[in-house]
Enzyme design. Structure first.
Site, PDB file in Angstrom:
ATOM      1  CD  GLU A 190      58.777  48.435  54.906  1.00 22.37           C
ATOM      2  OE1 GLU A 190      59.732  48.098  54.185  1.00 22.37           O
ATOM      3  OE2 GLU A 190      58.497  47.836  55.972  1.00 22.37           O
ATOM      4  CE1 TYR A 224      57.650  71.636  71.067  1.00 18.42           C
ATOM      5  CE2 TYR A 224      57.425  73.443  69.523  1.00 18.42           C
ATOM      6  CZ  TYR A 224      57.851  72.949  70.742  1.00 18.42           C
ATOM      7  OH  TYR A 224      58.475  73.786  71.629  1.00 18.42           O
ATOM      8  CD  GLU A 264      61.640  41.744  65.194  1.00 18.26           C
ATOM      9  OE1 GLU A 264      62.319  42.718  64.831  1.00 18.26           O
ATOM     10  OE2 GLU A 264      60.943  41.066  64.415  1.00 18.26           O
ATOM     11  CE  LYS A 282      62.653  45.819  64.328  1.00 17.84           C
ATOM     12  NZ  LYS A 282      61.772  45.018  63.462  1.00 17.84           N
TER      13      LYS A 282
END
Length: 128
Positions: free
Chosen positions: A79, A59, A27, A105
């Site tokens: 997290e 935004y 990863e 993911k």
């Protein structure tokens, strides 16, 4: 005081990023796609009444903060990535009272044929 996570909000959905977050060496080396859904709570009554961007929160600016936080610090856990993004939003936009972020993911390194792994964080700004 209003109930948590109610009222006006800015919503950004399906923000796509390519990044190197994750626990495994592959990863970090190869990277993968991530998708972010975000809601931030803030009072939008003044821009609603004035119809002037200068009275509200763009935004586009929110997106820029999310992108910079996503690309800034590599994390192992979704997290931690979510918390970094929320911290950056609270720092950049003092009028934001709360945030909900979902990080998805789709190529998580687990044996799934279809679907995605995700986390969702709900955070309120700490009172001074």
């Amino acid at each position: 005081m209003a109930d948590s996570f109610t009222g006006d909000r800015i919503i950004l959905k399906d923000l796509g990023f390519y990044g190197y977050h994750g626990v495994f060496a592959e990863e970090e080396r190869l990277g993968q796609r991530f998708f972010i859904d975000l809601e931030i709570g803030l009072d939008l009554s003044v821009p609603a009444m004035t119809d002037r961007l200068s009275t509200g929160t763009s935004y586009g600016d929110v997106y820029d903060v999310v992108k910079a936080a996503f690309e800034g610090k590599r994390t192992k856990l979704l997290e931690a990535l979510g918390q970094n993004i929320i911290d950056a939003l609270f720092e950049a936009f003092p009028t934001v009272d709360w945030a909900i972020i979902r990080i998805r993911k789709p190529e998580a390194p687990i044996a799934m044929v279809r679907g995605e792994a995700a986390v969702e964080l709900h955070r309120q700004r700490n009172s001074p």
